[in-house]
Design a protein around this motif. Sequence first.
Motif, PDB file in Angstrom:
ATOM      1  N   LYS A 122      -4.343  -9.161  -1.086  1.00 33.90           N
ATOM      2  CA  LYS A 122      -3.641  -7.934  -1.482  1.00 33.90           C
ATOM      3  C   LYS A 122      -2.617  -7.502  -0.427  1.00 33.90           C
ATOM      4  CE  LYS A 122      -4.509  -3.330  -3.305  1.00 33.90           C
ATOM      5  NZ  LYS A 122      -5.528  -2.355  -3.676  1.00 33.90           N
ATOM      6  N   LYS A 123      -2.950  -7.653   0.848  1.00 30.72           N
ATOM      7  CA  LYS A 123      -2.027  -7.269   1.919  1.00 30.72           C
ATOM      8  C   LYS A 123      -0.748  -8.116   1.851  1.00 30.72           C
ATOM      9  CE  LYS A 123      -1.877  -6.740   6.937  1.00 30.72           C
ATOM     10  NZ  LYS A 123      -2.599  -6.908   8.198  1.00 30.72           N
ATOM     11  N   LYS A 126       1.366  -6.943  -1.088  1.00 35.84           N
ATOM     12  CA  LYS A 126       2.082  -5.705  -0.757  1.00 35.84           C
ATOM     13  C   LYS A 126       3.313  -6.008   0.092  1.00 35.84           C
ATOM     14  CE  LYS A 126      -1.735  -2.400  -0.833  1.00 35.84           C
ATOM     15  NZ  LYS A 126      -2.562  -1.496  -0.012  1.00 35.84           N
ATOM     16  N   TYR A 127       3.145  -6.859   1.075  1.00 35.96           N
ATOM     17  CA  TYR A 127       4.257  -7.228   1.947  1.00 35.96           C
ATOM     18  C   TYR A 127       5.385  -7.880   1.143  1.00 35.96           C
ATOM     19  CZ  TYR A 127       7.038  -9.789   5.324  1.00 35.96           C
ATOM     20  OH  TYR A 127       8.096 -10.302   6.039  1.00 35.96           O
ATOM     21  N   GLU A 130       7.194  -5.288  -1.040  1.00 34.89           N
ATOM     22  CA  GLU A 130       8.052  -4.405  -0.235  1.00 34.89           C
ATOM     23  C   GLU A 130       9.331  -5.110   0.201  1.00 34.89           C
ATOM     24  OE1 GLU A 130       8.180  -1.096   0.287  1.00 34.89           O
ATOM     25  OE2 GLU A 130       6.617  -1.241  -1.243  1.00 34.89           O
ATOM     26  N   ARG A 169       2.427  -1.499  -7.139  1.00 30.46           N
ATOM     27  CA  ARG A 169       1.205  -1.982  -6.482  1.00 30.46           C
ATOM     28  C   ARG A 169      -0.043  -1.921  -7.366  1.00 30.46           C
ATOM     29  NH1 ARG A 169       1.834   0.218  -0.300  1.00 30.46           N
ATOM     30  NH2 ARG A 169       3.702  -0.948   0.169  1.00 30.46           N
TER      31      ARG A 169
END
Length: 191
Positions: A122-123, A126-127, A130, A169
């Motif tokens: 998930k991280k 997100k990156y 973005e 997200r």
Amino acid sequence: MSDAGSTPWNKFYKADLWNGCFFPEGFWYEDLGIVPVIIAKAKKIVNINEPLYIYETSRGGSQTNQVQANKFLDVKYMLDNVYNCIVELGLFEESKAQLKTLYMEHLVYVTILEKTTKVKDKKTKKYLIEEIRKGMDSKFPGWEADNFSTGNFVTKRLKNLVISLYLNRMFILGDILWKAPKKIKYKLTGF
């Protein structure tokens, strides 16, 4: 530029179109980083509707079939290379709409739907999201209001919905809507 595809092997070129143009090195998607520039420089484009070349996309080692999240944003660098070359050549105003479509198709649709949906972390998702958003905002403010997706009515709506969910997200819901129909189709047809 955007509808001719970025692969170099499905085109014939006048040699002088390549003067001063080179494939960017050290990145994935290097074709995308220069072929649209060559197409933008062309004065006359002719379409040949005959299959003269066969390219195997189901190879396991193909970039198309690899999930390497650290390479996905190479698309952004390649698109930025095209953008900068188009500006330097003085072709920006006449190419702006096609540049936007190129960014939407490759950075938004392909990178999110075909690449980011395969990332489990998930991280990392997100990156990636973005970075995609920042890249689009810097070049085409207000881009989220546009829908450039291809396909039939239902496919377009689904793509745009999943993109919107990812940009906000909502990865789990986006994954369900994007992956479930593919799993069902595979179970029914084997493809």
